[in-house]
Motif scaffolding. Sequence first.
Motif, mmCIF file in Angstrom:
data_model
loop_
_atom_site.group_PDB
_atom_site.id
_atom_site.type_symbol
_atom_site.label_atom_id
_atom_site.label_comp_id
_atom_site.label_asym_id
_atom_site.label_seq_id
_atom_site.Cartn_x
_atom_site.Cartn_y
_atom_site.Cartn_z
ATOM 1 N N ASN A 1 40.290 21.070 10.806
ATOM 2 C CA ASN A 1 39.807 22.208 11.611
ATOM 3 C C ASN A 1 38.932 23.178 10.803
ATOM 4 O O ASN A 1 38.404 24.150 11.357
ATOM 5 N N ALA B 1 51.890 25.316 11.167
ATOM 6 C CA ALA B 1 51.119 26.463 11.666
ATOM 7 C C ALA B 1 51.976 27.343 12.573
ATOM 8 O O ALA B 1 51.949 28.576 12.486
ATOM 9 N N ASN C 1 45.547 28.352 10.880
ATOM 10 C CA ASN C 1 45.207 26.931 10.855
ATOM 11 C C ASN C 1 45.942 26.200 9.731
ATOM 12 O O ASN C 1 45.880 26.619 8.574
ATOM 13 N N ALA D 1 42.743 19.437 18.199
ATOM 14 C CA ALA D 1 42.472 19.566 16.756
ATOM 15 C C ALA D 1 41.228 18.740 16.456
ATOM 16 O O ALA D 1 41.002 17.692 17.071
ATOM 17 N N LEU E 1 47.283 26.842 15.045
ATOM 18 C CA LEU E 1 46.355 25.709 15.243
ATOM 19 C C LEU E 1 46.655 24.669 14.162
ATOM 20 O O LEU E 1 46.716 24.984 12.978
ATOM 21 N N ILE F 1 40.174 33.639 11.234
ATOM 22 C CA ILE F 1 40.801 32.317 11.070
ATOM 23 C C ILE F 1 41.455 32.310 9.696
ATOM 24 O O ILE F 1 40.785 32.516 8.680
ATOM 25 N N ASN G 1 43.118 30.243 6.869
ATOM 26 C CA ASN G 1 43.269 28.866 6.362
ATOM 27 C C ASN G 1 44.137 28.808 5.104
ATOM 28 O O ASN G 1 44.127 27.781 4.393
#
Length: 230
Positions: A112, A44, A107, A66, A24, A132, A134
């Motif tokens: 996001n 990503a 991500n 996004a 993402l 998720i 990050n």
Amino acid sequence: MVELRYNAGNIKNPNVHKIGVIALGSHLENHGPALPIDTDAKIASYIALESSLHSGAKFLGVLYPAHEIKEINHGIHNSLKELKEEIIKTLKSAKKFLKIEKAIIVNAHGGNLPLFQCIEEIEIETKLIIIINNKIVESEGPHGGSGELSMGKILGILNENEVKNQLDLNKYGEVGLWKFSEARANDENIEKGAKEIETEGVSVDEEYGKQLFNLGINSVLLDIEKLLDF
Ligand SMILES: Nc1nc(N[C@@H]2O[C@H](COP(=O)(O)O)[C@@H](O)[C@H]2O)c(NC=O)c(=O)[nH]1
Ligand SMILES: [Fe+2]
């Protein structure tokens, strides 16, 4: 019904086939003259693919939408609702066709970050366990800064002739999110990035780019190990 050989190939644990890794980023966002508008999506995707190759987890490709906060206008972005709905649709499809039970969303776009508010709803809707990741956004430094420039060099997407113009902030004020004064006032992380661009400028360092990618990939591999234990 054919019996699939879940142990085949270079994998450590057959249960890794239940884990999907999806990228993402943002495909339509200015990053100064030296980097393409889909820099985040490509960063990503590289981390997600490398992580799936190293671990044997399923690579699910890249999501298209996004999100971005309204104070930052450097590209074409979507509402959090649109992004959430697309993630649910895509992960439900991966569950139906690939039989995955868990997923990691890699991500690479700061806009996001508010997605963390929706994670529980996405898990309930998809009946999947989801992480998720990050790490790269938390580590790369300013938007269009040395981190992304150095990763861009590794990916071969950097225009080296334009690096000298990256700091022309009157023209390319999105670098370091420098021109978005309201966003800077509201978020100390964004203010820190803008100040870093002003005081330290930008540089391209392949070794730094490799270190950032290794940090991102190893962080996803750790998440895959965590999901294998669930
Ligand atoms: N675009 C947003 N970024 C950030 N924060 C930080 O800025 C850079 C953004 O780089 P991207 O190229 O990934 O967009 C990165 O270091 C981010 O950590 C936001 N705020 C929170 O950090 C944000 O809302 N949008
Ligand atoms: Fe970016």
